[in-house]
Motif scaffolding. Sequence first.
Motif, PDB file in Angstrom:
ATOM      1  N   ASN A  43       0.821  -1.211   0.000  1.00 20.47           N
ATOM      2  CA  ASN A  43       0.000   0.000   0.000  1.00 20.47           C
ATOM      3  C   ASN A  43       0.853   1.258   0.000  1.00 20.47           C
ATOM      4  OD1 ASN A  43      -2.495   1.627   0.355  1.00 20.47           O
ATOM      5  ND2 ASN A  43      -1.611   2.027   2.373  1.00 20.47           N
ATOM      6  N   LEU A  44       1.880   1.281   0.844  1.00 19.03           N
ATOM      7  CA  LEU A  44       2.732   2.466   0.910  1.00 19.03           C
ATOM      8  C   LEU A  44       3.439   2.715  -0.416  1.00 19.03           C
ATOM      9  CD1 LEU A  44       4.301   2.147   4.485  1.00 19.03           C
ATOM     10  CD2 LEU A  44       2.531   3.737   3.729  1.00 19.03           C
ATOM     11  N   ALA A  45       3.960   1.662  -1.033  1.00 22.07           N
ATOM     12  CA  ALA A  45       4.672   1.824  -2.305  1.00 22.07           C
ATOM     13  C   ALA A  45       3.735   2.267  -3.418  1.00 22.07           C
ATOM     14  CB  ALA A  45       5.361   0.518  -2.688  1.00 22.07           C
ATOM     15  N   ASN A  46       2.607   1.564  -3.562  1.00 23.89           N
ATOM     16  CA  ASN A  46       1.722   1.771  -4.712  1.00 23.89           C
ATOM     17  C   ASN A  46       0.818   2.990  -4.579  1.00 23.89           C
ATOM     18  OD1 ASN A  46       2.787  -0.647  -5.659  1.00 23.89           O
ATOM     19  ND2 ASN A  46       1.093  -1.872  -4.865  1.00 23.89           N
ATOM     20  N   ASN A  47       0.379   3.276  -3.358  1.00 26.41           N
ATOM     21  CA  ASN A  47      -0.670   4.278  -3.176  1.00 26.41           C
ATOM     22  C   ASN A  47      -0.246   5.524  -2.406  1.00 26.41           C
ATOM     23  OD1 ASN A  47      -2.593   2.534  -4.445  1.00 26.41           O
ATOM     24  ND2 ASN A  47      -2.714   1.368  -2.532  1.00 26.41           N
ATOM     25  N   VAL A  48       0.962   5.514  -1.852  1.00 30.90           N
ATOM     26  CA  VAL A  48       1.410   6.671  -1.073  1.00 30.90           C
ATOM     27  C   VAL A  48       2.728   7.226  -1.614  1.00 30.90           C
ATOM     28  CG1 VAL A  48       2.002   7.538   1.224  1.00 30.90           C
ATOM     29  CG2 VAL A  48       0.245   5.767   0.986  1.00 30.90           C
ATOM     30  N   ILE A  49       3.775   6.407  -1.617  1.00 32.23           N
ATOM     31  CA  ILE A  49       5.105   6.906  -1.976  1.00 32.23           C
ATOM     32  C   ILE A  49       5.200   7.269  -3.455  1.00 32.23           C
ATOM     33  CG2 ILE A  49       7.566   6.375  -2.055  1.00 32.23           C
ATOM     34  CD1 ILE A  49       7.111   4.480   0.330  1.00 32.23           C
ATOM     35  N   LEU A  50       4.884   6.315  -4.332  1.00 29.16           N
ATOM     36  CA  LEU A  50       5.007   6.574  -5.768  1.00 29.16           C
ATOM     37  C   LEU A  50       4.098   7.716  -6.230  1.00 29.16           C
ATOM     38  CD1 LEU A  50       6.440   5.832  -8.342  1.00 29.16           C
ATOM     39  CD2 LEU A  50       4.795   3.984  -8.702  1.00 29.16           C
ATOM     40  N   PRO A  51       2.819   7.762  -5.806  1.00 31.31           N
ATOM     41  CA  PRO A  51       1.988   8.919  -6.172  1.00 31.31           C
ATOM     42  C   PRO A  51       2.519  10.238  -5.601  1.00 31.31           C
ATOM     43  CG  PRO A  51       0.601   7.096  -5.500  1.00 31.31           C
ATOM     44  CD  PRO A  51       2.008   6.709  -5.155  1.00 31.31           C
ATOM     45  N   GLY A  52       3.155  10.170  -4.425  1.00 24.67           N
ATOM     46  CA  GLY A  52       3.735  11.375  -3.845  1.00 24.67           C
ATOM     47  C   GLY A  52       4.860  11.925  -4.693  1.00 24.67           C
ATOM     48  N   TYR A  53       5.735  11.038  -5.153  1.00 25.88           N
ATOM     49  CA  TYR A  53       6.820  11.468  -6.035  1.00 25.88           C
ATOM     50  C   TYR A  53       6.289  11.906  -7.397  1.00 25.88           C
ATOM     51  CZ  TYR A  53      10.526   9.863  -2.887  1.00 25.88           C
ATOM     52  OH  TYR A  53      11.394   9.720  -1.829  1.00 25.88           O
ATOM     53  N   GLU A  54       5.254  11.234  -7.869  1.00 29.03           N
ATOM     54  CA  GLU A  54       4.646  11.621  -9.148  1.00 29.03           C
ATOM     55  C   GLU A  54       4.100  13.043  -9.074  1.00 29.03           C
ATOM     56  OE1 GLU A  54       1.305   9.958 -12.320  1.00 29.03           O
ATOM     57  OE2 GLU A  54       1.221   9.328 -10.222  1.00 29.03           O
ATOM     58  N   SER A  55       3.432  13.357  -7.961  1.00 26.63           N
ATOM     59  CA  SER A  55       2.880  14.698  -7.778  1.00 26.63           C
ATOM     60  C   SER A  55       3.982  15.741  -7.696  1.00 26.63           C
ATOM     61  CB  SER A  55       2.020  14.738  -6.509  1.00 26.63           C
ATOM     62  OG  SER A  55       1.505  16.029  -6.292  1.00 26.63           O
ATOM     63  N   LEU A  56       5.038  15.445  -6.944  1.00 29.17           N
ATOM     64  CA  LEU A  56       6.150  16.390  -6.835  1.00 29.17           C
ATOM     65  C   LEU A  56       6.817  16.592  -8.194  1.00 29.17           C
ATOM     66  CD1 LEU A  56       7.946  18.174  -5.067  1.00 29.17           C
ATOM     67  CD2 LEU A  56       9.348  16.155  -4.567  1.00 29.17           C
ATOM     68  N   HIS A  57       6.963  15.515  -8.945  1.00 27.64           N
ATOM     69  CA  HIS A  57       7.584  15.601 -10.269  1.00 27.64           C
ATOM     70  C   HIS A  57       6.756  16.466 -11.214  1.00 27.64           C
ATOM     71  CE1 HIS A  57       8.532  14.108 -14.389  1.00 27.64           C
ATOM     72  NE2 HIS A  57       9.764  14.130 -13.923  1.00 27.64           N
ATOM     73  N   SER A  58       5.443  16.257 -11.231  1.00 27.65           N
ATOM     74  CA  SER A  58       4.587  17.025 -12.139  1.00 27.65           C
ATOM     75  C   SER A  58       4.531  18.494 -11.725  1.00 27.65           C
ATOM     76  CB  SER A  58       3.177  16.428 -12.180  1.00 27.65           C
ATOM     77  OG  SER A  58       2.553  16.495 -10.916  1.00 27.65           O
ATOM     78  N   GLN A  59       4.488  18.754 -10.421  1.00 26.21           N
ATOM     79  CA  GLN A  59       4.445  20.141  -9.961  1.00 26.21           C
ATOM     80  C   GLN A  59       5.784  20.843 -10.176  1.00 26.21           C
ATOM     81  OE1 GLN A  59       2.629  20.769  -6.097  1.00 26.21           O
ATOM     82  NE2 GLN A  59       1.162  19.136  -6.439  1.00 26.21           N
ATOM     83  N   MET A  60       6.877  20.091 -10.045  1.00 26.99           N
ATOM     84  CA  MET A  60       8.193  20.679 -10.312  1.00 26.99           C
ATOM     85  C   MET A  60       8.342  20.993 -11.795  1.00 26.99           C
ATOM     86  SD  MET A  60      10.930  21.772  -8.893  1.00 26.99           S
ATOM     87  CE  MET A  60      11.684  22.888 -10.082  1.00 26.99           C
ATOM     88  N   THR A  61       7.738  20.188 -12.647  1.00 29.19           N
ATOM     89  CA  THR A  61       7.757  20.462 -14.088  1.00 29.19           C
ATOM     90  C   THR A  61       7.039  21.773 -14.388  1.00 29.19           C
ATOM     91  OG1 THR A  61       7.792  18.084 -14.574  1.00 29.19           O
ATOM     92  CG2 THR A  61       7.133  19.554 -16.363  1.00 29.19           C
ATOM     93  N   LEU A  62       5.903  21.989 -13.723  1.00 25.41           N
ATOM     94  CA  LEU A  62       5.167  23.248 -13.890  1.00 25.41           C
ATOM     95  C   LEU A  62       5.979  24.431 -13.368  1.00 25.41           C
ATOM     96  CD1 LEU A  62       1.566  22.152 -12.794  1.00 25.41           C
ATOM     97  CD2 LEU A  62       2.360  22.628 -15.121  1.00 25.41           C
ATOM     98  N   LEU A  63       6.638  24.230 -12.225  1.00 23.42           N
ATOM     99  CA  LEU A  63       7.452  25.305 -11.655  1.00 23.42           C
ATOM    100  C   LEU A  63       8.607  25.662 -12.582  1.00 23.42           C
ATOM    101  CD1 LEU A  63       8.335  27.234  -9.409  1.00 23.42           C
ATOM    102  CD2 LEU A  63       9.422  25.290  -8.252  1.00 23.42           C
ATOM    103  N   ASP A  64       9.240  24.662 -13.150  1.00 27.35           N
ATOM    104  CA  ASP A  64      10.350  24.923 -14.063  1.00 27.35           C
ATOM    105  C   ASP A  64       9.883  25.739 -15.270  1.00 27.35           C
ATOM    106  OD1 ASP A  64      13.193  24.367 -14.840  1.00 27.35           O
ATOM    107  OD2 ASP A  64      12.210  23.389 -16.540  1.00 27.35           O
ATOM    108  N   GLN A  65       8.686  25.444 -15.764  1.00 27.16           N
ATOM    109  CA  GLN A  65       8.150  26.220 -16.883  1.00 27.16           C
ATOM    110  C   GLN A  65       7.853  27.655 -16.458  1.00 27.16           C
ATOM    111  OE1 GLN A  65       7.867  25.245 -20.214  1.00 27.16           O
ATOM    112  NE2 GLN A  65       7.590  27.465 -20.351  1.00 27.16           N
ATOM    113  N   SER A  66       7.361  27.834 -15.232  1.00 24.34           N
ATOM    114  CA  SER A  66       7.107  29.188 -14.727  1.00 24.34           C
ATOM    115  C   SER A  66       8.399  29.981 -14.587  1.00 24.34           C
ATOM    116  CB  SER A  66       6.387  29.121 -13.376  1.00 24.34           C
ATOM    117  OG  SER A  66       5.047  28.724 -13.537  1.00 24.34           O
ATOM    118  N   VAL A  67       9.468  29.300 -14.187  1.00 28.04           N
ATOM    119  CA  VAL A  67      10.781  29.956 -14.114  1.00 28.04           C
ATOM    120  C   VAL A  67      11.208  30.415 -15.505  1.00 28.04           C
ATOM    121  CG1 VAL A  67      13.244  29.556 -13.702  1.00 28.04           C
ATOM    122  CG2 VAL A  67      11.561  28.791 -12.020  1.00 28.04           C
TER     123      VAL A  67
END
Length: 374
Positions: A43-67
């Motif tokens: 549960n932690l791997a599939n539903n908590v950790i990996l989605p958490g990194y996915e969210s950070l990755h996608s939001q960091m991509t948006l931030l990089d574009q804003s920069v």
Amino acid sequence: MYCKQLFVSTLLVAGLICLLPSCVENSEGENQQDTARKPVLENLANNVILPGYESLHSQMTLLDQSVKNFTADPNQANLSSLRSDFENVYSQWQKVSFLEFGPAFSQTLRAEFNTFPTDNFSIDNAIESGEFSLTGFSTTNRRGLPAMEYLIYGLADTDEEIIAKYSSGTNAGNAREYLLAVSQLLLTKIDLVYNQWLPEGGNYQEEFIQKDGTDVGSSLGEMVNALSQYLERFSRDARLGIPLGKRSQGVIIPRNVEAYYSQYSVSLLQAHISGMKDFYLGKRGENDGKGFYELLQEIRAGEDEGLADRILAQFDQILSRLDQVPSPLSATIQNNPASAEAAHQELQKQVILIKTEFSSALGVLITYQDNDGD
């Protein structure tokens, strides 16, 4: 002949002893814990950790574009958009910051993302000279989210002056280059960590699930140590204790709070503790699967059944105390630190619970060393 008979008799007695209820119960308890761990890891791997990194990755991509948008056209609208994306990334970072094991550990993600306080003097000098290198351990306090925060909130006193630093200032080109470099390094790091977790990448997700023991190097062992160490050194100490003077003989250091320039310190700490609490519960968004809370309940049945609830209640107590801390945190520490002191005390209680009772109940050895004997 007599010795041989005595030896055989001893073996028979030992075998009979191991059939006694206590031996059977111990074996059943170990088997129960072995069975209980795997669903938690899944549960932690599939539903908590990996989605958490996915969210950070996608939001960091948006931030990089804003920069990129801001450095291409420095204006108020682009600065506001950049700050909004920055706040989203910093908040999401709090929810995965304590996962310092596996790819995050090998990529030194915490140091790369959030070494604070940032060295604003070195950043100023680098922009003035146009000579800077952001590689190597010695420059971690000149890059990451704290450096970006300084660049978009603290480079000057007003928004107009900050925009001018990137548009018409003497060193505007250097400032733009520095901001772009900081953003690109952040995106590169989270991209590496996220892809190492993915099944089509490094597939650490599967390795994490399969390492289902409690020994040193097991996923449970690494998580418990990471959670305990982070709570002690970076939640309790770095975010509150050091600014409150707990490591400087009572001399307060308000400027050492996290997010000093943007004044997000309290809200980020709340997001951080909420993220830890959700991780403990095995929860993310709508998903509420098995976490440490359920694992403790299963393996502590008939013993200290209240431990799982005491840890959960302590997370709530910390959050309750943080609700009473006025923003900005730096001013609170400077002028009226009582509420921050109270929150620090509640964090200390959780450090003891996690480091001693929690780790002991799970059969995990704490392998890192501290400096103060907590």
